[in-house]
Design an enzyme around this catalytic site. Structure first.
Site, PDB file in Angstrom:
ATOM      1  NE  ARG A   1      -0.476   0.137   4.975  1.00  0.00           N
ATOM      2  CZ  ARG A   1      -0.999   0.625   6.088  1.00  0.00           C
ATOM      3  NH1 ARG A   1      -2.245   1.056   6.101  1.00  0.00           N
ATOM      4  NH2 ARG A   1      -0.279   0.682   7.199  1.00  0.00           N
TER       5      ARG A   1
ATOM      6  CG  HIS B   1      -7.945  -1.656   5.489  1.00  0.00           C
ATOM      7  ND1 HIS B   1      -9.004  -0.904   5.919  1.00  0.00           N
ATOM      8  CD2 HIS B   1      -7.107  -1.750   6.552  1.00  0.00           C
ATOM      9  CE1 HIS B   1      -8.823  -0.561   7.181  1.00  0.00           C
ATOM     10  NE2 HIS B   1      -7.666  -1.067   7.588  1.00  0.00           N
TER      11      HIS B   1
ATOM     12  CG  ASP C   1     -10.039  -4.093  14.991  1.00  0.00           C
ATOM     13  OD1 ASP C   1     -10.316  -4.758  13.973  1.00  0.00           O
ATOM     14  OD2 ASP C   1      -8.894  -3.698  15.244  1.00  0.00           O
TER      15      ASP C   1
ATOM     16  CD  GLU D   1     -10.257  -3.804   7.242  1.00  0.00           C
ATOM     17  OE1 GLU D   1      -9.209  -4.478   7.172  1.00  0.00           O
ATOM     18  OE2 GLU D   1     -10.508  -3.026   8.180  1.00  0.00           O
TER      19      GLU D   1
END
Length: 298
Positions: free
Chosen positions: A104, A174, A218, A273
């Site tokens: 990324r 993501h 999360d 994601e």
């Protein structure tokens, strides 16, 4: 974000109408080159660094992707929002290497661009090992990322292990999805699945009903079905992928301490994601390849 947010210069690659720009979204950096793809069906913006999609707008519709108003466009720094490509590892690294891998934050190569007979545009970008990548991940490889821009966004990531040994591999698309208010949305398609709650002491739990957001979230869902949907009032975003995991994330008020989010911007995205992570981690045999796909539509 709309198409007009990009100051552009016309370019042409194999007959494909592309526009190019050096994006200056944040005064902290000198900007990063990006490509804007436009056709009669939709448009997309891709930062060359990371092959990082930061916008996808079906014609007549809204942007499916969220880009932080405080995103920083600097070399080697991952851009906050859109679809960062987390690979060849996801999350933290046991040896303290950069979180979410190097793909990324590394410049990719525009391999090809073409218009298809049905009106979609195909962009292919690639990344191959270099001395720098081998210092982080000591393997020969090729990543080939195919982006199809139409009324839906179709993504395909082919990872080739070109080394003569097996390679551990995890990855994720993501994706930051734009929503009106994260506390008012629900994510369906994950009910009754096992998930790992990574906030505080790691716990393994079972999802009851749709996923809703009441604060910092999360979660890593394992062995997930192909399709999830984000229900945002009258708008529904459909996510379809062959990947085995789904990570659902929003930092809640902790985002105020994240420099490139800050303020109340976190209220307007949720991350769902798709990838192969944690218990679904992969091992690529010598010479083997793996293809991951994801399709987004509203």
């Amino acid at each position: 974000m709309t198409q007009q947010d990009f100051s552009t210069v016309l370019a042409n690659v194999n007959g494909v109408r592309l526009t190019t720009s050096s994006a200056h979204f944040n005064l902290a950096g000198d900007g990063l080159p990006l490509l804007v793809v436009e056709n009669a069906l939709g448009s997309a913006a891709i930062v060359i660094q990371g092959a990082h999609l930061v916008s996808f707008i079906p014609t007549g519709g809204q942007d499916l992707l969220w880009l932080s108003p405080n995103a920083i466009f600097e070399p080697t720094k991952a851009v906050r929002g859109g679809i960062p490509l987390c690979m060849p590892w996801f999350g933290g690294h046991p040896d303290g290497l950069p979180s979410h891998g190097f793909a990324r934050s590394t410049d990719w190569t525009l391999q090809s661009a073409r218009n298809l007979a049905d009106g979609r545009t195909e962009i292919v970008m690639s990344l191959q090992d270099t001395e720098q990548t081998r210092s982080l991940w000591p393997h020969a490889f090729k990543f080939e990322f195919t982006i199809l821009v139409g009324t839906v966004l179709e993504l395909s990531m082919n990872t080739q292990n070109l080394s003569d040994t097996s390679v551990p591999y995890t990855y994720a698309f993501h994706t930051y999805f734009a929503v009106s208010d994260y506390t008012q949305v629900a994510v369906s398609g994950l009910a009754d699945l096992n998930y790992i709650d990574t906030i505080g002491v790691e716990r393994r739990l079972v999802q009851e009903g749709d996923v809703v957001f009441t604060g910092s979230t999360d979660r890593v869902y394992l062995d997930v079905p192909e399709v999830q949907t984000i229900i945002d009032g009258t708008r529904t975003i459909r996510i379809s992928s062959c990947a085995q995991s789904a990570v659902v994330w929003n930092p809640g008020e902790h985002a105020k301490n994240i420099a490139d989010i800050g303020g109340d911007a976190y209220q307007h995205f949720v991350c769902v994601e798709r990838g192969d992570v944690f218990d679904n981690a992969l091992t690529l045999a010598a010479g083997a390849s793996h293809t991951a796909t994801m399709t987004l539509s509203a």
